[in-house]
Design a protein around this motif. Structure first.
Motif: not given
Length: 319
Positions: A29-47
């Motif tokens: 879950x920590x790995x998943x959450x970290x990945x999701x936070x990092x993805x926010x810098x590269x993706x749009x809101x809808x993505x």
């Protein structure tokens, strides 16, 4: 699009393994959450919303509605909130504060759903399971002759059973605290590893202070005082007031100790290298010999520094 697919695949795989490997759920879950936070810098809101929705559907399909509430309440809500906020205000401590709030709200909603669904929050089931485990263990100890070892030292079987029963009851009644503490730790490590990975890629949008400069929010001190007051108030009768206070203390004491250690490290760094090494060894030895006293000591200095700001680390905005 390739970045979106990569993040979608990684988070989906982590969600899948969270379900099929329950013993590793917290780490995954920590790995998943970290990945999701990092993805926010590269993706749009809808993505970002699309990826989170796909992750939720994986949990729902593999684990069912009840376990979905667990994943969302303990990990999902806080990770999604931090990810959405990271796109617009990537300040480490702002995200951490909002993540903690989201974690508390998520766990509270999870416990409410448990109570509305069954009239309890799992304390009874956990207590029964622990008592069953204790009975099986005692039978094994009896067959192995371990009780003879205790009896030689003046400890009867009844005394041992009563002690274990009290421990089981205490663990069961602090189940809510373990949920909250698990969610808070998940937020801390999700953001910590997301910031670490960002720094490795020369992305300075999640900058964290050095550990020895961190300070506990002063509002938390009053929550600790509230917990201590409730604990003392209901201690004689072991009422719900007592357990409300003790659950608050179980959650907040490790946090106070964390900030107390930061102060200790800050003070140690002010000494010359040789003296610092000797003092560190002495501090470690005393902590190992007197662990309860060390916990109280670090928690208290963390609380006092939060109120008085001895190191003058709090900014005018934080004041």
């Amino acid at each position: 699009m390739s970045v979106f697919i990569a993040f979608a695949a990684i988070t989906s795989l982590l969600c899948y393994f969270m379900v099929i490997l329950p013993s590793l759920t917290f780490i995954l879950a920590i790995a998943w959450g970290s990945t999701l936070i990092i993805s926010a810098f590269y993706l749009t809101n809808w993505q970002l919303i699309s990826i989170f929705t796909a992750n939720v559907l994986i949990w729902l399909g593999l684990a069912g509605p009840t376990n979905l509430l667990f994943y969302l309440g303990i990990f999902g809500v806080s990770a999604f909130v931090m990810s959405c906020l990271a796109r617009h205000k990537p300040d480490y401590y702002y995200l951490q504060k909002k993540g903690f709030i989201a974690a508390i709200v998520g766990v509270s909603l999870f416990l409410i759903f448990l109570y509305l669904g069954s009239g309890q929050i799992g304390i009874g089931e956990l207590e029964t399971q622990l008592h069953t485990y204790i009975e099986e263990s005692l039978q094994t100890y009896d067959e192995a002759g371990i009780f003879d070892f205790y009896q030689e030292r003046g400890i009867s079987r009844d005394e041992l059973e009563n002690t274990l029963s009290k421990v089981v009851n205490a663990l069961a009644w602090h189940l809510p605290a373990f949920y909250y503490l698990q969610a808070i730790l998940a937020v801390f490590f999700m953001l910590f590893f997301a910031a670490y990975a960002s720094q490795k890629r020369h992305n300075d949008r999640l900058k964290k202070r050095p550990y020895d400069q961190e300070i506990m929010p002063w509002q938390m001190v009053w929550v600790i005082i509230l917990g201590l007051g409730l604990w003392l108030w209901g201690r004689d009768e072991l009422s719900y007031i007592y357990y409300a206070g003790s659950n608050l203390l179980v959650v907040l004491t490790p946090i106070a100790v964390y900030f107390g250690l930061a102060i200790a490290i800050f003070k140690l760094k002010q000494y010359p290298a040789r003296s610092r090494r000797n003092l560190t060894i002495v501090l470690i030895i005393l902590t190992l010999v007197f662990p309860v006293s060390a916990i109280i000591f670090f928690a208290v200095i963390g609380m006092f520094d939060s109120l008085l700001d001895f190191r003058k680390k709090r900014t005018p905005k934080e004041e």
